[in-house]
Design a protein around this motif. Structure first.
Motif, short mmCIF file in Angstrom:
data_model
loop_
_atom_site.label_atom_id
_atom_site.label_comp_id
_atom_site.label_asym_id
_atom_site.label_seq_id
_atom_site.Cartn_x
_atom_site.Cartn_y
_atom_site.Cartn_z
N ILE A 533 0.93 -1.00 0.08
CA ILE A 533 0.08 -0.14 -0.01
C ILE A 533 0.81 1.28 0.00
O ILE A 533 0.60 2.27 -0.75
N ASN A 534 1.86 1.25 0.58
CA ASN A 534 2.62 2.43 0.77
C ASN A 534 3.49 2.55 -0.63
O ASN A 534 3.56 3.69 -0.77
N ASP A 535 3.96 1.44 -1.10
CA ASP A 535 4.55 1.58 -2.43
C ASP A 535 3.80 2.36 -3.54
O ASP A 535 3.89 3.00 -4.41
N PRO A 538 2.38 6.37 -1.57
CA PRO A 538 3.26 6.91 -0.32
C PRO A 538 2.67 8.33 0.40
O PRO A 538 3.21 9.03 0.03
N GLU A 539 1.63 8.02 1.00
CA GLU A 539 1.11 9.38 1.54
C GLU A 539 1.85 10.17 2.46
O GLU A 539 1.84 11.24 2.77
N ALA A 549 11.23 11.04 3.24
CA ALA A 549 11.00 9.78 2.52
C ALA A 549 11.89 9.16 1.78
O ALA A 549 11.87 7.79 1.86
N LEU A 550 12.70 9.75 1.08
CA LEU A 550 13.76 9.22 0.08
C LEU A 550 14.85 8.44 1.30
O LEU A 550 15.36 7.35 0.88
N TYR A 585 9.91 10.89 -6.00
CA TYR A 585 9.88 9.79 -5.32
C TYR A 585 9.64 8.65 -6.21
O TYR A 585 10.19 7.43 -6.12
N ARG A 586 8.87 8.68 -7.12
CA ARG A 586 8.50 7.67 -8.17
C ARG A 586 9.53 7.27 -9.08
O ARG A 586 9.93 6.06 -9.30
N VAL A 587 10.31 8.30 -9.55
CA VAL A 587 11.60 8.18 -10.40
C VAL A 587 12.47 7.45 -9.65
O VAL A 587 13.19 6.17 -9.93
#
Length: 677
Positions: A533-535, A538-539, A549-550, A585-587
């Motif tokens: 779910i977090n992946d 990631p709220e 977060a990174l 974050y997605r990259v």
């Protein structure tokens, strides 16, 4: 004298005016009257009480910005006019009091000019130029003084002069209001000016007609008609209100109520007129006219208040209608987060069964292979969205295309009854919403198919399309994460709680150990599901910020991966919009996933930094590398093609340097404008 002391003196003078008007009203009330009870005593007293109450409330409010002090004097004077007009038990006395009432009306109209000048200047509008205002006031007072002198000398000139001035001042007020409304260009002032003009028209037009008729020798005009009695209510509403009614809406409903109230008022007046001819019910036939107007006003206000109460109490009076409105809102909330037809169907079926007299509802998706189904041929008999009622229930064709039909069918409950108007309106609204969702879903599928075909033929993909795909991708990820969290994970937690309860109740050690083992396996699945779910969405990025977060992602990768990750994030990366944070974050997530699955690297370096007005993301590994020419274009958001589309969709530039067996190096740059846009 200071401004504060001047203000206190004005308040004391206004209080004196209030006390003086109250004393005069009491004195006039106890005097003998020659008219009927209603017109000579009751209605004048009611008129004074209303005006005095408005004046007292304005005095207690202690405001003077919009001409409130002049309005208090106006109300004190106007409240006495009807009582003056009806006072006196002899012809000579009554004629004298009526003349005084006409003079008082002229003075009140002069006060009206000054009140409106103060009020409109508060809003930055010009009612009348100062020169015109004093040119009107001075001759009017001079004419009244001259007429009073002639009256004392034995020439009855005061009453005609007062009537003439009344007509002139009312006409001037109407003309000036119309001029202000025409000249004003501000749309915000339109409602206020509409209320002012139409209020003056309704107040002054009957009085103006009555005054003109009286000047032409018509003596049967009732005295109350000669006074603009609605002016106190109009001015009090304008001065006390900051929000004004929608006059077109109000007039439409007022016309409807007036039309209904007119017929019974006329009928009652006719009956009252003939009954009064048989006895001594009234002293004057003119009372019949006043009674008819009074009856009309009572019925009109009762009907208008009923409409207001029907609207205000609609939730209690129409509880069922409120339920169906909630059902529509609930349906809209569902489709906002999920427009999949497989999930919308059960929602529509449930709401139809809850809100309509049906025991079973079904949403049927019929393809060409279902032509033998009777509903396939029945659906062709009506237009899309049309409700077709049958003995067993009803059916509605929601959508029809070359691929098939979507039909909503329902079966009546027994004993059967018709749909009432509210239910039919609700069903029509639900059908409209469902058709919009189905049509949009079909259009999106067609668009995606066409875009995929275009992407296979062309190397260039428009920037707007890339951004749209990013938004759609994140929305789908959010929907799936919510669904996994609210359904799957909660179901597994319920199973874990139930296993825990069974384990505590069991007396067999082997069974208890088995329950504990099952519970641990379920909780391990919950942990994995939480990571998924977090992946997906990631709220926590929005709460903790991109850098934290990174760094947490780097720690997780170092725990799982076969390589050593060296990551660095610049401290000067705060204040971005959520869209950019999520894209970066997605990259990074995709780069590290690719390294874990395909790179076979021993060491990975990843840096995110700010250099001048650019933001740079660099990645390098010592893995097996790849063939850059084999990376194709895609409308997806997975893999390296999806990562490239995501970078370009955010206005970034990407460079890939790699050869088979020599590792992978990727450099990504965003401008400051692209990052903060």
């Amino acid at each position: 004298m200071t401004a504060t002391s001047m203000h206190e003196w004005n308040r004391r003078l206004l209080l004196g005016c209030l006390c003086l008007s109250l004393a005069a009203s009491v004195r006039l009330s106890v005097m003998s009257h020659s008219g009927g009870l209603i017109t000579a005593t009751v209605l004048p007293a009611v008129s004074f009480v209303v005006c005095f109450g408005l004046a007292l409330s304005l005095w207690l409010a202690n405001c003077s910005k919009k001409g409130e002090q002049l309005l208090i004097c106006f109300l004190c004077l106007v409240g006495l006019l009807w009582q003056l007009a009806e006072a006196g038990d002899t012809s000579a006395a009554r004629n004298g009091f009526q003349t005084a009432a006409f003079v008082g009306d002229v003075l009140s109209l002069l006060l009206l000019m000054h009140i409106l000048e103060h009020y409109l200047s508060y809003w930055g509008l010009v009612w009348l130029p100062q020169s015109v205002k004093w040119i009107v006031s001075a001759p009017a007072l001079g004419l009244l003084g001259t007429a009073a002198g002639l009256q004392i000398a034995g020439f009855p000139a005061l009453r005609p002069a007062a009537l003439l001035l009344m007509a002139a001042l009312m006409a001037l007020a109407l003309a000036a209001s119309a001029h202000v409304m025409i000249v004003s260009r501000e749309a915000a002032y339109r409602p206020m000016l509409h209320v002012l003009l139409f209020g003056l028209l309704f107040s002054c037009a009957p009085a103006l007609i009555g005054v003109v008729c009286t000047l032409n020798g018509v003596s049967s005009i009732p005295m109350p008609v000669l006074f603009p009695g609605l002016l106190p209510l109009l001015l009090a509403y304008l001065v006390c209100s900051e929000r004004f009614m929608d006059l077109s809406f109000t007039l439409k409903h007022a016309s409807y109520c007036a039309l209904i109230a007119a017929l019974p008022s006329v009928f009652i007046s006719i009956v009252f007129y003939h009954v009064s001819a048989w006895g001594n019910l009234v002293a004057d036939r003119s009372d019949v006219f006043v009674t008819g107007i009074l009856m009309f006003l009572v019925l009109f206000f009762m009907l208008y208040i009923k409409q207001y109460l029907d609207y205000s109490l609609r939730k209690r009076l129409n509880a069922k209608q409120q339920d169906v409105q909630i059902a529509l809102n609930r349906f809209l909330q569902w489709i906002e987060n999920d427009d999949d037809l497989e999930n919308i169907g059960p929602i529509i079926e449930r709401e139809v069964e809850n809100c309509l007299p049906v025991e079973r509802a079904q949403l049927l998706v019929l393809g060409k292979e279902d032509e033998a189904n009777p509903y396939f041929s029945y659906a062709s008999r009506g237009d899309p969205g049309e409700i077709t009622a049958t003995q067993e229930g009803f059916r509605i064709l929601l959508s029809e295309s070359a691929l098939g039909k979507i039909v909503l069918v329902a079966k009546w409950t027994r004993p059967r009854r018709r749909l009432n108007p509210d239910e039919r309106v609700w069903l029509a609204a639900l059908i409209s919403y469902a058709q919009i969702v189905i049509e949009n879903r079909a259009n999106i599928n067609d668009l995606m198919k066409n875009l995929e075909e275009s992407a296979a033929q062309r190397a260039f993909v428009p920037m707007t399309i890339k951004k749209m795909m990013l938004r759609i991708s994140e929305r789908e990820r959010f929907k799936w994460s919510r669904r996994l969290h609210d359904q799957n994970m909660q179901d597994q937690l319920d199973i874990a709680r139930q296993l825990d309860a069974w384990g505590k109740e069991s007396r067999d050690p082997q069974t208890k150990a088995m329950m504990v083992g099952f519970r641990e396996q379920v909780l391990d699945g919950v942990y994995v599901l939480r990571q998924v779910i977090n992946d997906l969405h990631p709220e926590f990025i929005y709460r903790t910020g991109l850098k934290k977060a990174l760094l947490e992602l780097f720690d997780k990768v170092n725990l799982r991966a076969d390589f050593k990750l060296y990551g660095h994030v610049d401290d000067r990366l705060d204040g971005f919009q959520n869209v950019w944070d999520m894209a970066v974050y997605r990259v990074v997530q995709e780069l590290l996933n690719n390294a874990q699955k395909h790179a076979q690297a021993h060491c990975v370096h990843l840096n995110l930094m700010k250099k001048n007005d650019r933001f740079m993301l660099t990645y390098s590994d010592d893995g097996i590398g790849l063939n850059v020419s084999a990376i194709g274009k895609s409308f997806g958001t997975m893999g390296l093609p999806g990562m490239i589309g995501r970078v370009e969709g955010m206005g970034g530039h990407l460079a890939i340097d790699s050869q088979p067996g020599s590792g992978l190096r990727i450099s990504i740059q965003w401008t400051k404008k692209g990052a903060y846009a």
